[in-house]
Enzyme design. Sequence first.
Site, mmCIF file in Angstrom:
data_model
loop_
_atom_site.group_PDB
_atom_site.id
_atom_site.type_symbol
_atom_site.label_atom_id
_atom_site.label_comp_id
_atom_site.label_asym_id
_atom_site.label_seq_id
_atom_site.Cartn_x
_atom_site.Cartn_y
_atom_site.Cartn_z
ATOM 1 C CG MET A 16 17.167 23.616 -29.378
ATOM 2 S SD MET A 16 15.820 22.929 -28.407
ATOM 3 C CE MET A 16 14.413 23.506 -29.328
ATOM 4 C CB ALA A 121 10.867 33.283 -28.781
ATOM 5 C CG HIS A 153 21.369 27.034 -19.894
ATOM 6 N ND1 HIS A 153 21.071 28.185 -19.205
ATOM 7 C CD2 HIS A 153 20.302 26.786 -20.697
ATOM 8 C CE1 HIS A 153 19.876 28.627 -19.585
ATOM 9 N NE2 HIS A 153 19.383 27.794 -20.486
ATOM 10 C CE LYS A 157 22.265 29.572 -22.921
ATOM 11 N NZ LYS A 157 21.766 29.586 -24.308
ATOM 12 C CB THR A 164 15.696 32.162 -20.801
ATOM 13 O OG1 THR A 164 15.469 31.472 -22.027
ATOM 14 C CG2 THR A 164 14.465 32.062 -19.926
HETATM 15 P P1 NAD Z 1 23.780 23.280 -31.138
HETATM 16 O O1 NAD Z 1 25.149 23.838 -31.114
HETATM 17 O O2 NAD Z 1 23.559 21.875 -30.702
HETATM 18 O O3 NAD Z 1 23.172 23.407 -32.611
HETATM 19 C C1 NAD Z 1 23.360 24.507 -33.455
HETATM 20 C C2 NAD Z 1 23.470 23.953 -34.879
HETATM 21 O O4 NAD Z 1 23.411 25.048 -35.793
HETATM 22 C C3 NAD Z 1 24.785 23.205 -35.123
HETATM 23 O O5 NAD Z 1 24.496 21.926 -35.665
HETATM 24 C C4 NAD Z 1 25.501 24.089 -36.142
HETATM 25 O O6 NAD Z 1 26.307 23.354 -37.050
HETATM 26 C C5 NAD Z 1 24.295 24.696 -36.845
HETATM 27 N N1 NAD Z 1 24.623 25.861 -37.679
HETATM 28 C C6 NAD Z 1 25.556 26.808 -37.489
HETATM 29 N N2 NAD Z 1 25.561 27.679 -38.527
HETATM 30 C C7 NAD Z 1 24.613 27.235 -39.395
HETATM 31 C C8 NAD Z 1 24.146 27.691 -40.680
HETATM 32 N N3 NAD Z 1 24.683 28.776 -41.243
HETATM 33 N N4 NAD Z 1 23.156 27.010 -41.284
HETATM 34 C C9 NAD Z 1 22.609 25.908 -40.713
HETATM 35 N N5 NAD Z 1 23.020 25.420 -39.501
HETATM 36 C C10 NAD Z 1 24.010 26.094 -38.861
HETATM 37 O O7 NAD Z 1 22.883 24.287 -30.270
HETATM 38 P P2 NAD Z 1 21.407 24.067 -29.703
HETATM 39 O O8 NAD Z 1 21.481 23.595 -28.286
HETATM 40 O O9 NAD Z 1 20.589 23.316 -30.695
HETATM 41 O O10 NAD Z 1 20.930 25.588 -29.630
HETATM 42 C C11 NAD Z 1 20.917 26.405 -30.779
HETATM 43 C C12 NAD Z 1 20.529 27.826 -30.381
HETATM 44 O O11 NAD Z 1 19.205 27.828 -29.850
HETATM 45 C C13 NAD Z 1 21.419 28.449 -29.299
HETATM 46 O O12 NAD Z 1 21.534 29.828 -29.544
HETATM 47 C C14 NAD Z 1 20.623 28.207 -28.015
HETATM 48 O O13 NAD Z 1 20.928 29.130 -26.992
HETATM 49 C C15 NAD Z 1 19.221 28.408 -28.548
HETATM 50 N N6 NAD Z 1 18.154 27.785 -27.777
HETATM 51 C C16 NAD Z 1 16.997 28.479 -27.702
HETATM 52 C C17 NAD Z 1 15.907 27.922 -27.088
HETATM 53 C C18 NAD Z 1 14.605 28.688 -27.083
HETATM 54 O O14 NAD Z 1 13.627 28.239 -26.450
HETATM 55 N N7 NAD Z 1 14.540 29.809 -27.793
HETATM 56 C C19 NAD Z 1 15.981 26.649 -26.515
HETATM 57 C C20 NAD Z 1 17.186 25.952 -26.616
HETATM 58 C C21 NAD Z 1 18.266 26.522 -27.268
#
Ligand code: NAD
Length: 268
Positions: A16, A121, A153, A157, A164
Site C-alpha cells: 500500500m 478504516a 485476498h 495477507k 473489511t
Molecule cells: P505490506 O506487508 O506489504 O506492508 C506493510 C509495511 O509496513 C512493510 O513494508 C513493513 O516493513 C512496514 N512496517 C512494519 N512495521 C513498521 C514500522 N514500525 N514503521 C514503518 N513501517 C513498518 O502490507 P500491505 O498490503 O501494504 O498492507 C498493510 C496493512 O494495510 C495491512 O494491515 C492490510 O490488511 C491493510 N490494508 C488496508 C486497506 C484499507 O483499505 N484499509 C487496504 C489494503 C491493505
Amino acid sequence: MSRPLKIVIHGAAGRMGRELLALCHDSDQYSLAGAVVRPGSAREGEAVPASSGSGATGVRFSTSLGKGDVVIDFSLPEAIESLASQCVSLSLPLLSGTTGLGAAENAALKQASRHIPVLWAANTSIGVHVTAALVKQAAATLGQADIEIVETHHREKLDAPSGTALFLGEAAASGRGEDLAQRRIDGRAGAQSARVDGQIGFASVRGGSVAGEHRVMLLWEDERIEISHASNNRRVFANGALSVASWLADQPAGMYSMADWIDATAAS
Ligand code: NAD
C-alpha cells in the site's frame, strides 16, 4: 490546510505504501513529505525513487515521521501504539488503514484522538461503504436469514477474517440490532459445525494476488441474496485514503470513521 497537502506515508516500503508513493508523485494535490519504513530497515536513508523509475522525489526513506500535514499508515498492528504517540508529539493528524488491530492498538488510537484527529478504516474504498449500507438494510429486512461472509485476498495477507469482512459483519449485525461479537463464527471445521440460528459466519480464502473480494450471502428457505464487492487493485484503497486524509487534516481532534467523511462529503 494549504495545498498541495504534505503527506507522510508510514509503511512506505509495503504494497500500500508503494501505491501511495506513486499517487503522491503523480499528483498536484498531494506532495510527499515523508516515507517511513520499519526500524532497522535496510532502506533507511535511501532516496525514494520517482514512480516513473527515473529521477527522485527529494525524500529519503526514514524511520521517523518528520514534518507534514497528515500521516497515512498502512503497516502492521505492532507499529500502531508507537505511531499514535509520535503523531501526538508532532501534532500530526493520523489516518490508519492497518487491519488486525487488537484492544491495545485500538485504545492507543482512541487515546491519541484526544489530541489529534484520528481516523481508522478497515477499508478506504467508497464502494465497500456503499456495500455495507446495502448489507445493513438487507439484514434488517430479512431478520431470520442465515448470513455468511466469504472473503478472498492475496497470499501474503496476514490477518483473517479480513478487517473489511468484519466491518461488513458489523453492518449485518447492526441491521439486526445485535452485537457481532455475540454472533461471529470464523470457519466451520470440526464435528460441531452445524449452523446455529443467528450466527454470522466468516470464511477466508488466500491465494494469488487478489487485492480484495467480499461476498455477503443472506440465505433462507428456497432463496438467497448475495451482495459482493471486488477491488481490482490497491489504487482504489490508496486513492480513497488520500481523499479522506485531505478531509481529516482540516478536522479538530477526535476519533473519526469513514462514515463521518462520507457524511461530510455528501453534505458539501
Ligand atoms: P505490506 O506487508 O506489504 O506492508 C506493510 C509495511 O509496513 C512493510 O513494508 C513493513 O516493513 C512496514 N512496517 C512494519 N512495521 C513498521 C514500522 N514500525 N514503521 C514503518 N513501517 C513498518 O502490507 P500491505 O498490503 O501494504 O498492507 C498493510 C496493512 O494495510 C495491512 O494491515 C492490510 O490488511 C491493510 N490494508 C488496508 C486497506 C484499507 O483499505 N484499509 C487496504 C489494503 C491493505
